[in-house]
Structure formats: C-alpha cells, structure tokens
Design a protein around this motif. Structure first.
Motif, PDB file in Angstrom:
ATOM      1  N   LYS A 138      37.284   0.856  31.371  1.00 26.04           N
ATOM      2  CA  LYS A 138      35.957   1.057  31.950  1.00 26.04           C
ATOM      3  C   LYS A 138      36.127   1.303  33.445  1.00 26.04           C
ATOM      4  N   LEU A 139      35.507   2.382  33.922  1.00 26.77           N
ATOM      5  CA  LEU A 139      35.564   2.746  35.331  1.00 26.77           C
ATOM      6  C   LEU A 139      34.150   2.819  35.899  1.00 26.77           C
ATOM      7  N   GLU A 148      34.843   4.129  29.087  1.00 29.16           N
ATOM      8  CA  GLU A 148      33.488   4.223  29.616  1.00 29.16           C
ATOM      9  C   GLU A 148      33.617   4.549  31.096  1.00 29.16           C
ATOM     10  N   ILE A 149      32.982   5.634  31.525  1.00 25.04           N
ATOM     11  CA  ILE A 149      33.060   6.056  32.912  1.00 25.04           C
ATOM     12  C   ILE A 149      31.651   6.107  33.486  1.00 25.04           C
ATOM     13  N   LEU A 165      29.770  15.484  34.131  1.00 25.88           N
ATOM     14  CA  LEU A 165      30.321  15.648  32.790  1.00 25.88           C
ATOM     15  C   LEU A 165      31.544  14.760  32.663  1.00 25.88           C
ATOM     16  N   SER A 166      31.702  14.158  31.494  1.00 25.78           N
ATOM     17  CA  SER A 166      32.916  13.398  31.198  1.00 25.78           C
ATOM     18  C   SER A 166      33.136  13.431  29.697  1.00 25.78           C
ATOM     19  N   ASN A 167      34.147  12.697  29.254  1.00 36.44           N
ATOM     20  CA  ASN A 167      34.449  12.640  27.827  1.00 36.44           C
ATOM     21  C   ASN A 167      33.343  11.903  27.080  1.00 36.44           C
ATOM     22  N   LYS A 171      30.422   7.539  27.617  1.00 30.79           N
ATOM     23  CA  LYS A 171      31.213   6.683  26.734  1.00 30.79           C
ATOM     24  C   LYS A 171      32.012   7.523  25.739  1.00 30.79           C
ATOM     25  N   GLN A 172      33.318   7.317  25.746  1.00 30.09           N
ATOM     26  CA  GLN A 172      34.223   7.942  24.774  1.00 30.09           C
ATOM     27  C   GLN A 172      34.652   6.834  23.807  1.00 30.09           C
TER      28      GLN A 172
END
Length: 829
Positions: A51-52, A196-197, A208-210, A229-230
């Motif tokens: 988690k970031l 989780e970013i 945008l993220s995974n 959240k990936q």
C-alpha cells in the motif's frame, strides 16, 4: 515492453557506425562480468500486499511516500528483511502491530534498506512494515540502455510548465528494476503482490494506475486523492502511476472497462488509434483459452517516454509516437507501428499473468509478445501480412551477426538490460512461429493454455513452457529447446540441386556451414513436376544432408522449406527460371519475395521482367512496393511495360504507400508529362502521397517546389514534413533554415538521424554563421547523447563535411566547435 528506440531506432542508427568502429579496433578482452552465472534471485521473504500513499512536489521533482508493505518468509524462518530502494531519503521504518508503529533498526546504503525485524517470523506468518520516505528521481544516478534509455523510475515532465507545447505529466517506468526508485520493494520479477496506490494530485489532473479506481476524494486545498486497487498479484516492475491532463475515452469488453487516455488534442482520435483493442482482447482470449485476466484495460500515451511502450498490469503506457490524427493514421498500416498495441496487450497474459521468473528467462515474456504481432497480423490482415511480419523479424535478427553467440535463455550477461535485444524479441518470436508450425495450431495453443493456467499469477520459465507443450502434443521437445532456447546461433544453409536425366532422379543437397553442431530441422520440400505439386517431409539432422527421389520429369521447381518457417540464413542455388516459376506457382509471401529479389537483379532477362511487371500488381502491398522500387526504369523494356501500370497505381491504388512509391519512381523519370498527376496527388489526404508528389515536383522544378513547400508548412506531418525538409535542405536559403532546424531539434531520435545528412548539407552552405553554429551544436548534442549506442563515428563524419564547407565560408566559430566536438566524439566510452 516494445523497445522501439532500441531494436528499431538505435539499432538502425548504429548499424553503419558500429560496423566501421568494429573494423578499426581489435576484439575486446573477455569481460569478467560475462562469467557470472545469473541465477534466479533467491526468495527469503515474499511480498504479499503493498500500500502506497504518495504526493508530488513539482518544484523539487520529489515524491513524498508512505508505504505499508506486507510480507511473509518464503520458507525458512527469518528475522531480517532487505528491500530495494534507490536514492531515497528514508525517514522512518517501523513494524506495524495493532495499528501502532514501532521503529525498527535498519541500515541504508542508497540502494538497499537492510531491516532488523522485531522477532523471527515463520512462513505461516505475515508481517507489515511501514516506511516513510522521499523519492528523488532526478538526483538518481541511473544508467539506461539501448532498450530503456533511462532508469530513474519516476519522471516529471515539464513540471514547471516552462516548455511550450508540452503538457505537464508524471509517469513511472518499472522495467527492469526501477520501481524501487519510487517505492521500497523487493524489486525482482519473481515476486508477486497485490497493491493499493493512493495518489494526491492537483484536482485538475487525471490519474491512472493498476487495477480499479476505488475512490476519489476532493480536498479543500485544491487537490484530489484517488485510490487505485490492484486485487490480483503482479510483479513490482509492473506497478505504474500516471498523472496529467488526459481525456479518457471508454470502451468495454465483456463488461470490463477498456479505456484510452490521450492528450486533449488527440482525444477525438482515440478510437481511430486504439478502437480495435476489444477485438484483439476477444481474439487473444479465444485463442489462448484464457479470458483477459484483469478487471480493466487502459492505455495511456505520455511525453518523453524512455522506450517504446510498457505492459504495466491492466494499464499499458505508450510513448507519444502512437498519438496521431485520423489523417496521419491513413498511412499507418500494421507494420508501420500499430503492431505495438497488440504486442503490449498480449503481455497481459505472457508477462503479467505469468511472469518470467528472471531476466535470463525474459523469452517467456518478450518472445511471445513479439510472436503475437504476427498472430494478429495473419488473423486480421491475412497470411501474407503475417508472413511478411515474421520475415521482418527474421531479417532483423539475422542482420546482426554479433548476436549469433547469444543464447535465447541467457544465464550470462554483463547487465540485465542486454537481454532486451533481437535475440529475445525477433529471434524468439521466429522460434515460436516455427514451433507452432511443427506442432500444429491446436496442439500449440493447447500447450500455451496449459502453461498459462498452471502458472497463473506466478512465474514461468522456458522449461515449464516445454513441459506444457509436451503435455499438449505428446511429443518430446528437448531437442528443439536445447538448440533454440539453450543454444545460440542459427543454421547457415546452402542448398544445391542435381537432376540425373538418365535415372530420373533429383537430388537436393543441404549443407549447414555454421560453426558448431548441426541443427535438427524438420522441413517440407515441395516438388513441382508435371503440372502437380507433391510435398515431401524431411528431417535435416547432419551438417551435410541430402534427399534423393524419383520424378517422371525434371521438376520445374524444388522448393526447400515449402512452409517458409525456418529461421535460417539461406543460400539457394535455384536458377532464375526456377525463381520465375516460383513467383507464379508457389503460394506464400516469401516465395514471391524471393522470386522478386532474384528478378530485380536480372531485368535484362525476359522472365525476370515478367516477374517484376506482374509484382507491380501483387496481391500484397509490401511486395508491390518492393517491385515498384526494384523496377529498373533505365531499361526500355521495363519502363515501357511498367510506366502505364505505375501511373494507374499512382492515381487509383487503395493503398497510400503503394501510391506514394509509384509517384516516387515516376518522379525520378523527370517527365514533365506527369506534372498534373503529381499536382493532383498533392490534393490527397495522405501525407505519404503528398510527400512523394512534392518530392517529384522538386525534381522537375526546384523553384516551384520551394514555393509549394511553403504553403504546406502549417499542415504537414510524417512523409510530407520530410519532403518539405528535403526541398528546403536541397534548394532553400537562410530564410527556410529555422524550419529545418526546428524539425531536427524537436524530432524523435529516428527522425533526427534520418534528416541529419540533409540538415548537415544545409548547415554547411547557409550564409548566416550564427545559424550554422546553432545547427552544428544541435548535431553535436545528438552525437554526444547517443554516443553510447555507437553513433559517434557516423556523426563525426557528417560534421567533418560541415566543417569543410564552413571553412570555405570563413566561419571560424563553427569550425572550432566541430574540432572540439570531434575530440569528444572520438573518445572511448
């Protein structure tokens, strides 16, 4: 990853320069680094969840991060943890228990955090470590490569907004091991983690993220916090973030979001660029028997990207070369760049769903993505298109003799970045093409299905691929993998023929002349005799092998490798008559390609002319272009037959690249009777057609072309821009110099290299010394920037010509600058 600027761009830049440099220097001493066995990284701890919580300082180019990383011992109990963390300020490292942070002892050497845990943990126990840190990517001393030209992980693009016409963006690049430049992790491909970013960014920007966008919160200070959240595990190098002014266009595939993030200028063309993505997702899902595995698929285009494209899990990142208007896309046929889109999508299975366990086994990622380009080409555009694409792969690899000693699965290398080369990509893709042909489509894809399902969300290597294909096919494949995956090089095959009329026997001699052992090659040999074709199956097992068979009549053609599948450097002693027969009777792209190649060399022969003229109307456009460019228009018989065909092609062919090629050849005739044809072609919406027409008119009347070029300056791209540059560089004066200078300095590296010679000629003759020095310095900057890729000798040679011309004009400042730069360019790296 599609290494556009390595395999395509830098490779083409450096080919001539490197050949010169190698010829003038002795062979280097063996590098001790090559003796090191690059084992798969041992696992002491396994990532479980990351988690970031991050925010960005645009002014300082910093990222302030908080991380909660959950791990567990892989097998053996451990009381320590080592995390990769490049060039960071580490403020706090704590164990998290019952919601409280208890500081841990740690040491940090700017690359690795060594942490002493609060106790010994066993592999049935998870633990969470909290880290407060600052990432400072612009202060990181990170060495790039030909494949990935920079390695600082996190990129601030125009963060102060001072660069005109360039948006402000932030994006990341994790491959190979650069994610640890923006968050502490075990930065190895054999790790998998959910994540989780949480990103806090200016509210005006898109993120945008995974995975999925779980929440968005508008803050009182003008920022917004987005949480991504990936929820399925993936490797750290596949983590991504992007922030900027992007417009989102949404599609769907089986209820999953498919989205395209583009700069506002290009958003109207989102579906023109990416709109076929759901169709490809459906095709790959059906072919592999595994549905697209992630909960969404996004594609984003960013500025100043350091490679071609990157297959981040569920969120592929492309360089801005893929951005184009509807008009620009008129000339963008599959082999002109669209293949990158399908390459990265296939990685979502081969690379993301199942990931190479080490860089030594990169082939199970990149060879498959390379092969997928051919797979889509033949499905969507026909077998000729697929065969053309894989043949380009073969020739890309075969044209680089320095690669013949490198194994596909490579346990010895100086740097992991070296594995991103034409062996892993083009040779690997060609090998899979052969393997599919040997096993048959059904068994081959069943094997891929077994490999994917067996190793889902885990890691794979070549041996697991072999076992899956053996399970599917029931055939032992050790012989194939030993020579193609765990061995180096390729066959060099000389083929000769002997017909004995007395005994009615045909002998085919196949002689492998490469160093080392013979390659085992199952091949088809097609015999055309008496108006019929008969296929003979044969295994080449020895360095010298032969096939003898009876035939009632002398064969018109014996076609070795009838399927045109072999990755082989071939010398085939067919006669010209046999090649002529081959063009009109053998069915495949490469059959016709070989025949055209032979014919264009002997156009004084009636049969060769017949092939060239027929090929002007070949059913596949790339072969049409090959024949158009190869036609010897100085030969009266060729010109008389070809000219009316070329005129028709130039006016009406549906393929714009064929039209442009025909116009180019007609232009070289300098026939005033074609003037109206060229002027009509200037009205085309195709930049390729317009560019060819302007160039042709320039050959007829340079002054008129100079005037015309000015009218197209503001609405030109691609080939038309190139034509304007050529007209200006050839016939222009100081008035046009700034246009050419701007095109050179703002172009992509490949564009810069393509126009450098013309730019140098122009720079050498202009009257304004200040402009000449400015242009010379731009070329020097290019040479120094790409010196490590072998371009320096070529750039130095071009500058020497500029120097000679400026010396005649008494331009001492430019001459001095070139003298100084030449010393630096000639220094060893």
């Amino acid at each position: 990853m599609k290494t556009l600027y390595a395999a395509v761009l830098i490779g083409s830049i450096s080919a001539c320069a490197l050949s010169t440099a190698v010829a003038q220097t002795a062979a280097p001493a063996p590098d001790p680094a090559l003796s090191i066995y690059r084992e798969t990284t041992p696992k002491y701890n396994d990532l479980v969840h990351t988690k970031l919580d991050v925010r960005f300082d645009y002014k300082k180019r910093f990222m302030y991060g908080k991380e909660w990383v959950t791990l567990k011992p892989h097998f053996y109990p451990t009381d320590s943890l080592r995390l990769d963390a490049q060039g960071m300020d580490i403020k706090n490292v704590s164990i998290v228990k019952a919601g409280k942070n208890t500081p841990l002892k740690f040491t940090y050497d700017s690359l690795t955090i060594n942490i002493k845990l609060d106790r010994t943990y066993r592999n049935n126990e998870n633990y969470t470590v909290y880290i407060d840190y600052t990432s400072k990517p612009n202060q990181l001393k990170a060495q790039g490569s030909a494949a990935i030209t920079d390695a600082k992980g996190l990129y601030f693009i125009n963060p102060d907004g001072t660069e005109k016409d360039k948006p402000t963006q932030i994006w990341t690049q994790g491959e190979t091991q650069s994610s640890s430049a923006w968050f502490p992790t075990i930065d190895k491909p054999n790790q998998k983690t959910t994540d989780e970013i949480v990103m806090t960014v200016p509210a005006k920007y898109v993120t945008l993220s995974n995975g999925r966008l779980a929440s968005q919160k508008v803050n009182a200070d003008g920022t917004r916090t987005d949480t991504w959240k990936q929820e399925l595990p993936h490797s750290p190098y596949l983590f991504m973030m992007a922030v900027g002014d992007f417009k989102i266009t949404k599609d769907t595939w089986k209820g999953k979001e498919v989205s395209y993030y583009l700069e506002p200028k290009y958003a109207p063309y989102a579906r023109d660029i990416f709109g076929f993505t759901p169709e490809v997702m459906e095709f790959y899902s059906k072919t592999l028997g595994v549905d697209y595995p992630w909960n969404k698929y996004s594609q984003i285009v960013v500025r100043d990207y350091v490679s071609g494209a990157m297959e981040n899990t569920s969120a592929t990142l492309h360089g801005d070369y893929v951005q184009a208007t509807k008009r620009e896309l008129i000339d963008a046929y599959y082999s002109q760049g669209r293949s990158t889109i399908v390459h990265e999508l296939f990685h979502q299975w081969f690379g993301d769903y199942v990931t190479a366990e080490s860089w030594s086994n990169l082939t199970v990622n990149e060879s498959f993505a390379d092969f997928s380009e051919t797979l889509w080409a033949e499905h969507k555009y026909g077998k000729d298109a697929g065969d053309a694409h894989i043949n380009d792969d073969r020739q890309n690899y075969l044209s680089q003799p320095n690669l013949k000693t490198k194994d596909l699965v490579r346990f010895h290398y100086k740097d992991k970045e070296e594995v991103f080369d034409a062996v892993t990509y083009q040779k690997g893709g060609s090998i899979l093409y052969m393997l599919r042909n040997y096993l048959g489509n059904e068994a081959f894809y069943k094997g891929l299905n077994i490999y994917l399902k067996t190793n889902a969300f885990k890691n794979g290597e070549a041996h697991q691929l072999r076992l899956a294909l053996e399970e599917a096919s029931g055939r032992d494949l050790s012989w194939f993998f030993n020579q193609w995956y765990f061995g180096a090089g390729h066959p060099i095959l000389n083929i000769t023929y002997k017909w004995d009329d007395a005994t009615k026997t045909q002998t085919v001699y196949m002689n492998q002349t490469q160093d080392g052992n013979a390659f085992i090659l199952p091949i088809a040999i097609d015999v055309y005799a008496g108006g019929k074709m008969e296929r003979k199956k044969f295994w080449i097992r020895n360095k010298v092998d032969s096939l003898v068979f009876h035939s009632a009549t002398k064969p018109s053609l014996v076609n070795v490798d009838g399927d045109k599948m072999l990755l082989v450097k071939k010398t085939d002693s067919k006669t010209l008559d046999e090649f002529v027969f081959q063009y009109f009777n053998a069915p495949l792209y490469l059959d016709r390609f070989e025949a055209i190649t032979a014919a264009v060399k002997q156009q004084s022969n009636a049969g060769a002319r017949k092939v060239v003229i027929a090929a002007l109307n070949d059913k596949y456009y790339e072969l049409q272009i090959k024949a158009i460019r190869g036609a010897d228009m100085s030969n009266d018989d060729v010109r008389n037959a070809a000219q009316p065909i070329l005129i028709k092609l130039a006016q009406t062919d549906p393929n714009t690249l064929v039209r442009a090629a025909a116009i180019t050849v007609l232009g070289k005739l300098k026939a005033s009777g074609n003037t109206n044809l060229f002027k009509d072609a200037l009205k085309s919406q195709s930049y390729a057609v317009q560019g060819a027409a302007l160039t042709a008119l320039g050959l007829l009347n340079p002054a008129d072309a100079l005037t015309l070029a000015k009218t197209y300056e503001k609405d030109s791209e691609g080939a038309l821009t190139q034509a304007i540059l050529n007209v200006y560089a050839t016939s222009g004066s100081d008035e046009q110099y700034d246009y050419v200078y701007k095109a050179f300095t703002e172009g992509q590296p490949q564009t810069q290299f393509n126009i450098m010679k013309k730019f140098a000629d122009f720079t050498g003759r202009i009257k304004n010394n200040e402009q000449a020095l400015k242009g010379t310095n731009a070329m020097i900057d290019f040479g120094m920037k790409y010196k490590k890729y072998g371009v320096a000798p070529q750039v130095a040679g071009i500058l020497a010509e500029v120097k000679a011309n400026r010396a005649k004009l008494n331009d001492t400042a430019t001459v001095a600058a070139i003298d100084k730069a030449t010393v630096e360019l000639n220094k060893a790296e």
